[in-house]
Design a protein around this motif. Structure first.
Motif, PDB file in Angstrom:
ATOM      1  N   ALA A 184       0.838  -1.203   0.000  1.00  0.00           N
ATOM      2  CA  ALA A 184       0.000   0.000   0.000  1.00  0.00           C
ATOM      3  C   ALA A 184       0.868   1.246   0.000  1.00  0.00           C
ATOM      4  N   ALA A 185       1.879   1.278   0.887  1.00  0.00           N
ATOM      5  CA  ALA A 185       2.713   2.467   1.024  1.00  0.00           C
ATOM      6  C   ALA A 185       3.514   2.725  -0.254  1.00  0.00           C
ATOM      7  N   GLY A 186       3.946   1.644  -0.921  1.00  0.00           N
ATOM      8  CA  GLY A 186       4.751   1.799  -2.127  1.00  0.00           C
ATOM      9  C   GLY A 186       3.913   2.016  -3.381  1.00  0.00           C
ATOM     10  N   HIS A 187       2.590   2.075  -3.243  1.00  0.00           N
ATOM     11  CA  HIS A 187       1.681   2.200  -4.396  1.00  0.00           C
ATOM     12  C   HIS A 187       2.032   1.163  -5.459  1.00  0.00           C
ATOM     13  N   HIS A 188       2.265  -0.053  -4.993  1.00  0.00           N
ATOM     14  CA  HIS A 188       2.701  -1.103  -5.917  1.00  0.00           C
ATOM     15  C   HIS A 188       1.667  -1.406  -6.990  1.00  0.00           C
ATOM     16  N   HIS A 189       0.389  -1.178  -6.664  1.00  0.00           N
ATOM     17  CA  HIS A 189      -0.628  -1.486  -7.674  1.00  0.00           C
ATOM     18  C   HIS A 189      -0.488  -0.572  -8.890  1.00  0.00           C
ATOM     19  N   LEU A 190      -0.026   0.669  -8.672  1.00  0.00           N
ATOM     20  CA  LEU A 190       0.160   1.574  -9.805  1.00  0.00           C
ATOM     21  C   LEU A 190       1.304   1.081 -10.693  1.00  0.00           C
ATOM     22  N   LEU A 191       2.383   0.618 -10.034  1.00  0.00           N
ATOM     23  CA  LEU A 191       3.505   0.085 -10.799  1.00  0.00           C
ATOM     24  C   LEU A 191       3.048  -1.116 -11.632  1.00  0.00           C
ATOM     25  N   ARG A 192       2.231  -1.985 -11.005  1.00  0.00           N
ATOM     26  CA  ARG A 192       1.769  -3.168 -11.731  1.00  0.00           C
ATOM     27  C   ARG A 192       0.783  -2.779 -12.813  1.00  0.00           C
ATOM     28  N   ASP A 193      -0.056  -1.789 -12.536  1.00  0.00           N
ATOM     29  CA  ASP A 193      -1.049  -1.375 -13.528  1.00  0.00           C
ATOM     30  C   ASP A 193      -0.381  -0.861 -14.799  1.00  0.00           C
ATOM     31  N   GLY A 194       0.749  -0.173 -14.648  1.00  0.00           N
ATOM     32  CA  GLY A 194       1.480   0.308 -15.820  1.00  0.00           C
ATOM     33  C   GLY A 194       1.784  -0.837 -16.775  1.00  0.00           C
ATOM     34  N   GLY A 195       2.322  -1.925 -16.221  1.00  0.00           N
ATOM     35  CA  GLY A 195       2.623  -3.104 -17.026  1.00  0.00           C
ATOM     36  C   GLY A 195       1.363  -3.729 -17.606  1.00  0.00           C
ATOM     37  N   ARG A 196       0.330  -3.827 -16.766  1.00  0.00           N
ATOM     38  CA  ARG A 196      -0.932  -4.441 -17.208  1.00  0.00           C
ATOM     39  C   ARG A 196      -1.545  -3.675 -18.368  1.00  0.00           C
ATOM     40  N   LEU A 197      -1.577  -2.332 -18.235  1.00  0.00           N
ATOM     41  CA  LEU A 197      -2.247  -1.526 -19.253  1.00  0.00           C
ATOM     42  C   LEU A 197      -1.491  -1.578 -20.571  1.00  0.00           C
ATOM     43  N   LEU A 198      -0.148  -1.529 -20.499  1.00  0.00           N
ATOM     44  CA  LEU A 198       0.636  -1.614 -21.734  1.00  0.00           C
ATOM     45  C   LEU A 198       0.396  -2.946 -22.420  1.00  0.00           C
TER      46      LEU A 198
END
Lengths: 312, 124
Positions: A184-198
């Motif tokens: 949660a603190a590292g906003h890891h979901h945003l990092l993963r979403d970048g890969g997912r969306l691409l």
């Protein structure tokens, strides 16, 4: 010409990145640096491809400013400066590029909306089905299978099953919660979403699938690392093993069993961190990779003859 | 704050209906809830209707034109469904400590156990 050079840059980075970044020890010794490297690669490839597409619809070199020349070209085409054939060809090329770019953008917007909506629905459902535990700061879900997870988002929620609460010792549970809080603190979901969306926007580019998988692997390692700074790594390792083996219906296939084993080994025998000079060198290389498309574009603009030499 | 209170009321209504054997009318829900909270009958009625529309409650005709409601699935069933959703292969919904598509093979489970055991052996 510029398009050719940029596409060559994109292709080279896309082909080389998996060889350089997958299963390399330095990437896993420094997960944050590894994540930075992947994002440098993704940035480089998408910018190179985007600039290549842009340069196809722009007579190059006209002006330094890409956007400016796009406008100039549009205005010229409308005035019929290039004649009817040029007009039609230019409009067709521009239309095709815009169509492809628009389609990719639409996929990204839709996918990111559906990701957010799915998480919001899940969060709401968990709020109804589960019970909030103020002592732990988590939502407890009545379920025999031991599991712990974070539903990411602005109002993120950590969910733990009753099965996990029964199975884990207090120390193990604390380590697990630290792992989820690190996500949660590292906003890891945003990092993963970048890969997912691409990957969803360009499903035919193998690089994006590899990037999505590796980013997922690295954020887990990073969360493990953060949890291990405050808790005994062996507690997290024990919890991981207990939860991985405790929820197993017999005879089914594991998706990430290999990663789990790898992570347990990492927790128990953490690899030595990279030396400062090595980190600095790698970081410089990443900046270089990220800047590659801009460099190539500048080179092609300044020395068109040189570039045609290089390509032929 | 208003939204949060609404969510709590939804949870309280579901809690009550899950604890009951059969379907209950809005009147019965309201009576049961008024022991612990002071929600207006119309508010309870609206929230129950919302839960029905969202697919959480099944509705049946009861006496005198009223409706009675019961959960579509048990709490355990919803729990299992949420777990499956959270831990499915895509990982779109949740960041899980470990994620498996349907569990793991005996071989992998053994490898995990062995990894832990070898560490304990080294220490002990």
């Amino acid at each position: 010409m510029i398009a050719g050079l940029l596409l060559a840059v994109a292709a080279a980075v896309a082909l080389l990145a998996p060889r350089v970044l997958v299963n390399r020890s330095w990437v896993y010794r420094a997960p944050v640096l590894g994540l930075t490297a992947w994002y440098a690669v993704l940035f480089s490839v998408t910018v190179a491809a985007g600039l290549a597409a842009l340069s196809l619809v722009i007579p190059w070199p006209r002006t330094v400013d890409v956007l400016c020349s796009l406008w100039t070209w549009c205005a010229d085409a409308l005035r019929g400066t290039y004649g009817l054939a040029g007009h039609v060809a230019g409009a067709a090329a521009a239309g095709l590029v815009l169509l492809l770019a628009g389609r990719a953008a639409l996929v990204v917007v839709r996918a990111s909306r559906s990701l957010a909506a799915g998480r919001a629905r899940h969060r709401a459902a968990v709020a109804l089905v589960g019970t909030h535990s103020p002592a732990l700061g988590v939502t407890v879900l009545e379920h025999t299978g031991p599991a712990a997870y974070l539903v990411p988002g602005r109002q993120h929620r950590i969910v733990v099953t009753t099965g996990a609460l029964e199975l884990l010792s207090p120390n193990e549970l604390a380590a697990v919660l630290a792992h989820e809080r690190a996500h949660a603190a590292g906003h890891h979901h945003l990092l993963r979403d970048g890969g997912r969306l691409l990957e969803r926007a360009c499903p035919r580019v193998p690089l994006f699938a590899v990037a999505r998988r590796e980013i997922g692997r690295l954020v887990e390692m990073h969360a493990d690392q953060v949890a291990a700074t405050r808790h005994a790594p062996v507690d997290l390792a024990r919890a991981l093993v207990a939860m991985a083996t405790g929820s197993a219906p017999a005879g089914a296939l594991a998706a990430t069993g290999g990663d789990a084993v790898e992570r347990v080994h990492r927790m128990l025998r953490p690899p030595a961190p990279l030396h400062r000079s090595v980190r600095a060198g790698l970081l410089a290389a990443m900046v270089l990779v990220a800047m590659l498309p801009l460099g190539a574009a500048a080179l092609a603009w300044a020395e068109p003859a040189l570039v045609s030499c290089l390509l032929l | 704050m208003a939204l949060r209170g609404f969510g709590e009321l939804e949870a309280a209504i579901m809690d009550f209906l899950w604890s009951q054997e059969g379907p209950r009318t809005v009147r019965e829900v309201h009576t049961a809830l008024s022991a612990t909270r002071s929600s207006a009958y119309t508010t309870v009625s609206t929230v129950v209707d919302n839960l029905h529309k969202k697919g959480w409650l099944r509705r049946a005709a009861a006496a005198r034109g009223a409706f009675s409601y019961c959960p579509v699935a048990s709490r355990e069933e919803y729990g299992a469904r949420l777990m499956r959703e959270a831990l499915d292969g895509s990982g779109d919904r949740a960041e899980a400590l470990v994620r498996f598509v349907g569990g793991m093979s005996d071989q992998e489970a053994a490898a995990l156990g062995a990894a832990l055991q070898s560490h304990q052996d080294r220490l002990g």
